[in-house]
Write a protein that holds these residues in place. Structure first.
Motif, short mmCIF file in Angstrom:
data_model
loop_
_atom_site.label_atom_id
_atom_site.label_comp_id
_atom_site.label_asym_id
_atom_site.label_seq_id
_atom_site.Cartn_x
_atom_site.Cartn_y
_atom_site.Cartn_z
N GLN A 401 0.83 -1.21 0.00
CA GLN A 401 0.00 0.00 0.00
C GLN A 401 0.86 1.26 0.00
OE1 GLN A 401 -2.87 -0.02 3.17
NE2 GLN A 401 -3.62 -2.09 2.70
N SER A 402 2.05 1.14 0.56
CA SER A 402 2.94 2.30 0.67
C SER A 402 3.78 2.55 -0.59
CB SER A 402 3.88 2.13 1.86
OG SER A 402 4.66 0.94 1.71
N GLY A 421 2.41 10.61 -4.18
CA GLY A 421 1.65 10.01 -3.10
C GLY A 421 1.95 8.52 -2.97
N ARG A 422 1.03 7.81 -2.31
CA ARG A 422 1.15 6.36 -2.12
C ARG A 422 0.07 5.65 -2.90
NH1 ARG A 422 2.32 4.60 3.74
NH2 ARG A 422 0.33 3.56 3.41
N ASP A 424 -2.12 3.56 -1.87
CA ASP A 424 -3.41 3.54 -1.19
C ASP A 424 -4.05 4.93 -1.10
OD1 ASP A 424 -1.71 4.64 0.64
OD2 ASP A 424 -2.14 3.23 2.27
N GLU A 425 -3.42 5.94 -1.69
CA GLU A 425 -3.97 7.29 -1.72
C GLU A 425 -4.44 7.68 -3.14
OE1 GLU A 425 -1.22 9.45 1.71
OE2 GLU A 425 -0.42 9.21 -0.32
N ASN A 427 -7.21 7.46 -4.74
CA ASN A 427 -8.48 8.18 -4.88
C ASN A 427 -8.31 9.68 -4.65
OD1 ASN A 427 -7.94 7.70 -2.15
ND2 ASN A 427 -10.10 7.85 -1.59
N LYS A 428 -7.33 10.07 -3.83
CA LYS A 428 -7.04 11.49 -3.61
C LYS A 428 -6.18 12.04 -4.75
CE LYS A 428 -7.13 11.22 1.45
NZ LYS A 428 -6.31 11.44 2.68
N ILE A 462 0.78 14.62 -1.95
CA ILE A 462 -0.62 14.36 -1.60
C ILE A 462 -0.85 14.51 -0.10
CG2 ILE A 462 -0.54 11.87 -1.20
CD1 ILE A 462 -3.15 13.85 -3.24
N VAL A 463 0.23 14.47 0.69
CA VAL A 463 0.10 14.70 2.14
C VAL A 463 -0.44 16.10 2.39
CG1 VAL A 463 1.38 14.94 4.29
CG2 VAL A 463 1.91 13.06 2.73
N TYR A 465 -2.58 17.69 0.75
CA TYR A 465 -3.68 17.57 -0.21
C TYR A 465 -4.47 18.86 -0.37
CZ TYR A 465 -8.10 15.74 -2.07
OH TYR A 465 -9.23 15.52 -2.80
#
Length: 473
Positions: A401-402, A421-422, A424-425, A427-428, A462-463, A465
């Motif tokens: 996921q990372s 981003g990652r 698992d992110e 969708n963002k 994305i952190v 965001y």
């Protein structure tokens, strides 16, 4: 006009060079290419000139200049750096009506060396009369870029065919019209591509029925966006096109390089928008080429990497139309480089896999297991529409996921945006998407922060965001 441009035949003619340093060596090299007999007077001889003496390409006659050495000399070049000696040489040569060039002293030159573009037997010489050497260099670079390196082959082959045309067409106007049509046809490209037999056949067709033009389809990769990444061959083709069928991904800067009087037709396709079909594009290509037009199919990236260039090549072959391919820098390679993300790196990955996102629904379990291996970097074209589905599948089949992810929009242009981003992110990440975009998944994405060099102010993590959305707006 400060200077009258002349082309001297120096084959077997005597040229005296006074001085044997690096500057003199550069002049000697040029004169040797023209077939001149070089005689040298110099106290000190550079190692480069010593090599020419050892190879017996030039002749050493004395250490000190004397008027007697000017007998049977056609040209004189002085590159000594000795002002008094240069003045003396210039005055003597003037009195004897000899052409003389005192290097780096234009006032004491009865001739100057122009900037030369060599496509022998075609030679082009340009000069600013010594007023703007840097501008002259830039002009030469531009001219060099649009002249094929094999232009000389075209001239040589055409020269051998001249006598035939003189007998075939007794009227000067008809001969000129014939050559104009031939040089605008596929004849040129066939010679450039080494297809000499085809070129001769084209010549025969034109000489039999010279009024009818023979059409051609040229499929060109425009690269990822930056006009500077268009290949030299691509630029040459755009300059001779009659009609250009281009995609939405081709930038305006690249379209500006198309010949001014060429017709431009947009045949781009966009997801979710009704547009021209591939069958219609194929029909258009064949129809226009059949009318004797040089038709360029200009595609973003490379025609053979998710560009459907293979289908268009097939249709041209099916209808017997002359066709050629000009490759381009594919988006994954160009965009990743401009983002500072190496697709392969021995510390992070063993390879890279190119896939297209809109076909991922058809992937098998084995496909997903392979794509989920962390040793591979994934470069996903058209991945934003199904980015979340792709991320979920990769995680399901074992990708961490990372895993770092980069979504790059309008890559290689000044509007380039990089979103980090990652997995698992996802969708963002896609909410910040800018079209066109490329999705890169893999540990190499972590190198972006360290290696980024282009439009770095347009990078968003994305952190951050919410602040990223504000910045984008």
């Amino acid at each position: 006009m400060n200077y009258l441009p002349l082309f001297f035949n120096l084959k077997s003619k005597n040229v005296l060079v006074i001085g044997a340093g690096l500057v003199a060596f550069n002049k000697i090299t040029l004169l040797l290419r023209a077939g001149a007999n070089i005689k040298i007077i110099a106290k000190n001889i550079s190692k480069e000139v010593k090599c020419l003496l050892y190879e017996e390409k030039v002749m050493f006659i004395a250490k000190e200049f004397n008027k007697k050495y000017l007998k049977e000399i056609f040209l004189v070049i002085s590159a000594t750096g000795d002002t008094d000696l240069n003045n003396r040489i210039f005055q003597i040569c003037n009195d004897l009506f000899l052409f003389v060039n005192i290097v780096d002293d234009q006032s004491k030159c009865s001739f100057i060396f122009p900037s030369i573009i060599d496509r022998s037997p075609i030679i082009m010489a340009i000069s600013s009369g010594g007023t703007a050497p840097v501008l002259l260099r830039l002009l030469r670079e531009k001219i060099e870029s649009i002249l094929p390196m094999k232009l000389g082959n075209i001239a040589r082959i055409s020269g051998k065919l001249r006598q035939f045309i003189k007998k075939r067409f007794t009227n000067t106007f008809e001969r000129r019209r014939f050559w104009e049509k031939l040089f605008k046809s596929v004849f040129i490209d066939q010679i450039i591509n080494g297809q000499i037999k085809k070129a001769i056949n084209t010549f025969r067709k034109y000489s039999t029925n010279y009024i009818k033009s023979i059409g051609q389809i040229i499929i060109v990769g425009a690269g990822p966006g930056d006009s500077g990444l268009l290949t030299l061959r691509g630029l040459q083709v755009l300059q001779k096109a009659d009609i250009v069928l281009y995609d939405y991904l081709v930038t305006s800067d690249i379209l500006d390089l198309v010949r001014r009087d060429a017709q431009r037709i947009c045949v781009g396709k966009r997801a979710g928008i009704k547009s021209i079909s591939q069958d219609e594009i194929n029909h258009l290509l064949v129809s226009l080429a059949s009318k004797g037009k040089i038709v360029v199919r200009l595609k973003g990236g490379d025609p053979f990497i998710f560009g459907r260039g293979g289908e268009e090549l097939e249709i041209a072959k099916k209808y017997g139309i002359d066709v050629q391919i000009v490759p381009g820098i594919t988006s994954a390679i160009g965009v990743s480089a401009y983002s500072g993300i190496p697709l392969t790196h021995r510390k992070y990955t063993s390879g890279v896999i190119f896939i297209t996102g809109h076909k991922c629904s058809n992937f098998s379990k084995n496909n997903w297991l392979l794509l989920s291996e962390s040793i591979y970097t994934l470069a996903i074209y058209m991945g934003s529409v199904k980015a979340v589905e792709i991320a979920n599948k990769l995680i399901f089949y074992g990708r961490l996921q990372s895993t770092p992810v980069a979504l790059i929009g309008k890559g290689t242009t000044l509007d380039q945006k990089v979103i980090i981003g990652r997995l698992d992110e996802m969708n963002k990440i896609i909410t910040l998407n800018i079209q066109p975009s490329l999705l890169i998944i893999g540990d190499v994405v972590n190198l972006h922060k360290k290696l980024k060099w282009f439009c770095s102010e347009n990078t968003f993590d994305i952190v951050n965001y919410k602040s990223s959305i504000v910045n984008l707006l």
